[in-house]
Design a protein around this motif. Structure first.
Motif, short mmCIF file in Angstrom:
data_model
loop_
_atom_site.label_atom_id
_atom_site.label_comp_id
_atom_site.label_asym_id
_atom_site.label_seq_id
_atom_site.Cartn_x
_atom_site.Cartn_y
_atom_site.Cartn_z
N UNK A 70 0.83 -1.21 0.00
CA UNK A 70 0.00 0.00 0.00
C UNK A 70 0.87 1.25 0.00
N UNK A 71 1.90 1.24 0.81
CA UNK A 71 2.80 2.40 0.87
C UNK A 71 3.41 2.68 -0.50
N UNK A 72 3.87 1.65 -1.18
CA UNK A 72 4.45 1.81 -2.52
C UNK A 72 3.43 2.39 -3.49
N UNK A 73 2.21 1.89 -3.44
CA UNK A 73 1.15 2.37 -4.34
C UNK A 73 0.81 3.83 -4.08
N UNK A 74 0.92 4.24 -2.81
CA UNK A 74 0.57 5.61 -2.43
C UNK A 74 1.77 6.56 -2.45
N UNK A 75 2.95 6.03 -2.69
CA UNK A 75 4.15 6.86 -2.68
C UNK A 75 4.56 7.29 -1.28
N UNK A 76 4.31 6.41 -0.31
CA UNK A 76 4.64 6.70 1.09
C UNK A 76 5.59 5.61 1.61
N UNK A 77 6.12 5.83 2.78
CA UNK A 77 7.02 4.85 3.39
C UNK A 77 6.22 3.83 4.20
N UNK A 78 6.67 2.59 4.19
CA UNK A 78 5.99 1.51 4.90
C UNK A 78 5.80 1.80 6.38
N UNK A 79 6.83 2.33 7.02
CA UNK A 79 6.72 2.59 8.47
C UNK A 79 5.71 3.70 8.74
N UNK A 80 5.57 4.62 7.80
CA UNK A 80 4.57 5.69 7.94
C UNK A 80 3.16 5.10 7.91
N UNK A 81 2.90 4.21 6.95
CA UNK A 81 1.58 3.58 6.86
C UNK A 81 1.29 2.78 8.13
N UNK A 82 2.27 2.09 8.65
CA UNK A 82 2.10 1.35 9.89
C UNK A 82 1.74 2.25 11.06
N UNK A 83 2.40 3.38 11.16
CA UNK A 83 2.11 4.30 12.27
C UNK A 83 0.75 4.96 12.11
N UNK A 84 0.32 5.17 10.86
CA UNK A 84 -1.03 5.70 10.61
C UNK A 84 -2.06 4.66 11.05
N UNK A 85 -1.84 3.40 10.70
CA UNK A 85 -2.77 2.34 11.09
C UNK A 85 -2.84 2.14 12.60
N UNK A 86 -1.82 2.52 13.31
CA UNK A 86 -1.83 2.42 14.77
C UNK A 86 -2.38 3.69 15.42
N UNK A 87 -2.73 4.68 14.61
CA UNK A 87 -3.28 5.93 15.13
C UNK A 87 -2.24 6.83 15.75
N UNK A 88 -0.98 6.64 15.39
CA UNK A 88 0.11 7.42 15.97
C UNK A 88 0.39 8.72 15.21
N UNK A 89 -0.14 8.84 14.01
CA UNK A 89 0.15 9.99 13.15
C UNK A 89 -1.06 10.88 12.97
N UNK A 90 -0.83 12.17 12.93
CA UNK A 90 -1.84 13.14 12.55
C UNK A 90 -1.65 13.36 11.05
N UNK A 91 -2.29 12.52 10.27
CA UNK A 91 -2.06 12.44 8.83
C UNK A 91 -2.61 13.67 8.10
N UNK A 92 -1.90 14.10 7.08
CA UNK A 92 -2.34 15.26 6.28
C UNK A 92 -3.41 14.84 5.28
N UNK A 93 -4.19 15.82 4.85
CA UNK A 93 -5.23 15.55 3.86
C UNK A 93 -4.62 15.05 2.56
N UNK A 94 -3.43 15.52 2.21
CA UNK A 94 -2.76 15.06 1.00
C UNK A 94 -2.45 13.56 1.08
N UNK A 95 -1.99 13.10 2.23
CA UNK A 95 -1.68 11.68 2.38
C UNK A 95 -2.94 10.83 2.50
N UNK A 96 -4.00 11.39 3.06
CA UNK A 96 -5.28 10.69 3.07
C UNK A 96 -5.73 10.46 1.63
N UNK A 97 -5.59 11.49 0.80
CA UNK A 97 -5.97 11.39 -0.60
C UNK A 97 -5.12 10.34 -1.33
#
Length: 76
Positions: free
Chosen positions: A32-59
């Motif tokens: 998923x991270x590769x498809x979205x152009x994000x880092x794997x550890x970032x996606x993991x931290x988002x899934x754990x609710x640790x990140x205040x994700x930006x609207x750009x990354x939500x998109x």
């Protein structure tokens, strides 16, 4: 005005929905991270609710999952 608790709840709803949609699509966090152009550890931290994700990354994540952004924030 949102309270910290409301913000935390929205973050956890997003985290739960992201993981659910990713799992339904049989994608790893890395895929998923590769498809979205994000880092794997970032996606993991988002899934754990640790990140205040930006609207750009939500998109980016919604686009990678081929869903509407609102589906990631749906609390049903």
């Amino acid at each position: 005005m949102q309270t910290k608790n409301t913000t935390h709840n929205a973050r956890m709803i997003f985290a739960r929905n992201l993981k659910e949609f990713r799992s339904k699509n049989r994608l790893s966090q890395e895929e998923l991270a590769d498809m979205a152009g994000l880092h794997r550890t970032y996606v993991g931290s988002v899934e754990r609710g640790e990140r205040n994700i930006s609207i750009d990354n939500i998109e980016r994540l919604a686009s990678a999952l081929k869903i509407n952004i609102k589906e990631l924030l749906n609390d049903e």
